[in-house]
Design a protein around this motif. Structure first.
Motif, PDB file in Angstrom:
ATOM      1  N   SER A  30     -11.159   2.761  -5.761  1.00 58.25           N
ATOM      2  CA  SER A  30     -10.094   3.682  -6.157  1.00 58.25           C
ATOM      3  C   SER A  30      -9.844   4.782  -5.139  1.00 58.25           C
ATOM      4  O   SER A  30      -8.863   5.514  -5.251  1.00 58.25           O
ATOM      5  N   SER A  31     -10.698   4.897  -4.131  1.00 59.68           N
ATOM      6  CA  SER A  31     -10.494   5.900  -3.091  1.00 59.68           C
ATOM      7  C   SER A  31      -9.736   5.338  -1.895  1.00 59.68           C
ATOM      8  O   SER A  31      -9.520   6.044  -0.906  1.00 59.68           O
ATOM      9  N   VAL A  33      -6.374   3.528  -0.262  1.00 58.62           N
ATOM     10  CA  VAL A  33      -4.971   3.099  -0.303  1.00 58.62           C
ATOM     11  C   VAL A  33      -4.921   1.653   0.186  1.00 58.62           C
ATOM     12  O   VAL A  33      -5.570   1.303   1.170  1.00 58.62           O
ATOM     13  N   SER A  52      -0.520   2.909  -3.829  1.00 59.13           N
ATOM     14  CA  SER A  52      -1.305   4.135  -3.820  1.00 59.13           C
ATOM     15  C   SER A  52      -2.664   3.922  -4.483  1.00 59.13           C
ATOM     16  O   SER A  52      -2.912   2.889  -5.105  1.00 59.13           O
ATOM     17  N   ARG A  53      -3.532   4.905  -4.378  1.00 57.09           N
ATOM     18  CA  ARG A  53      -4.891   4.766  -4.891  1.00 57.09           C
ATOM     19  C   ARG A  53      -4.927   4.520  -6.395  1.00 57.09           C
ATOM     20  O   ARG A  53      -5.747   3.747  -6.894  1.00 57.09           O
ATOM     21  N   SER A  54      -4.037   5.143  -7.116  1.00 53.28           N
ATOM     22  CA  SER A  54      -3.994   4.942  -8.565  1.00 53.28           C
ATOM     23  C   SER A  54      -3.180   3.727  -8.962  1.00 53.28           C
ATOM     24  O   SER A  54      -3.271   3.247 -10.096  1.00 53.28           O
ATOM     25  N   ASN A  74      -8.018  -1.207 -10.627  1.00 57.61           N
ATOM     26  CA  ASN A  74      -9.209  -0.553 -10.079  1.00 57.61           C
ATOM     27  C   ASN A  74     -10.475  -0.929 -10.852  1.00 57.61           C
ATOM     28  O   ASN A  74     -11.567  -0.880 -10.309  1.00 57.61           O
ATOM     29  N   ALA A 101      -7.439   7.115   2.937  1.00 61.03           N
ATOM     30  CA  ALA A 101      -6.486   8.215   3.037  1.00 61.03           C
ATOM     31  C   ALA A 101      -5.811   8.377   1.686  1.00 61.03           C
ATOM     32  O   ALA A 101      -6.114   7.655   0.731  1.00 61.03           O
ATOM     33  N   THR A 102      -4.887   9.331   1.622  1.00 57.97           N
ATOM     34  CA  THR A 102      -4.236   9.601   0.349  1.00 57.97           C
ATOM     35  C   THR A 102      -2.812   9.070   0.274  1.00 57.97           C
ATOM     36  O   THR A 102      -2.234   9.041  -0.808  1.00 57.97           O
ATOM     37  N   VAL A 103      -2.253   8.667   1.411  1.00 56.30           N
ATOM     38  CA  VAL A 103      -0.858   8.220   1.414  1.00 56.30           C
ATOM     39  C   VAL A 103      -0.743   6.831   2.008  1.00 56.30           C
ATOM     40  O   VAL A 103      -1.533   6.417   2.856  1.00 56.30           O
TER      41      VAL A 103
END
Length: 124
Positions: A30-31, A33, A52-54, A74, A101-103
């Motif tokens: 889940s962390s 991308v 995205s991660r979610s 996930n 990363a987050t994006v």
């Protein structure tokens, strides 16, 4: 480290559908991308979809928008690519990739982990 293994490729007629899966192991899934890329013979690897991660945000290349859907579970450490209305020009080796990363980004060089690829062939 994240290990990625794709499955679900194959031979399909134009207009048909395939669902690719990518199973992840290692670091907390889940962390990461996730992205889907493809590479046809003689061509550069290109971005297809990003998740995205979610899983709440998805992004697509214009060539597949409206036909392909990316998603992730996930709880199962798995990301998917549902491909509908396939065309011969979709023929390629498809790769899943992960990015710490987050994006979501589209450049292959920005992804840290890669699967081995799965062949998708669409006949006319």
């Amino acid at each position: 480290q994240v290990q990625l293994v794709e499955s679900g490729g194959g031979l399909v007629q134009a207009g048909g559908s395939l669902r690719l899966s990518c199973a992840a192991s290692g670091r907390t899934f889940s962390s990461v991308v996730m992205g889907w890329f493809r590479q046809a013979p003689g061509k550069e690897r290109e971005f297809v979809a990003g998740i995205s991660r979610s899983g709440g945000l998805t992004y697509y290349a214009s060539s597949v928008k409206g036909r392909f859907t990316g998603s992730r579970d996930n709880a199962k450490n798995t990301v998917y690519l549902q491909m509908n209305s396939l065309k011969p020009e979709d023929t390629a080796v498809y790769y899943c990739a992960g990015r710490l990363a987050t994006v979501v980004v589209t450049a292959p060089r920005e992804y840290d982990y890669w699967g081995q690829g799965t062949q998708v062939t669409v006949s006319s």
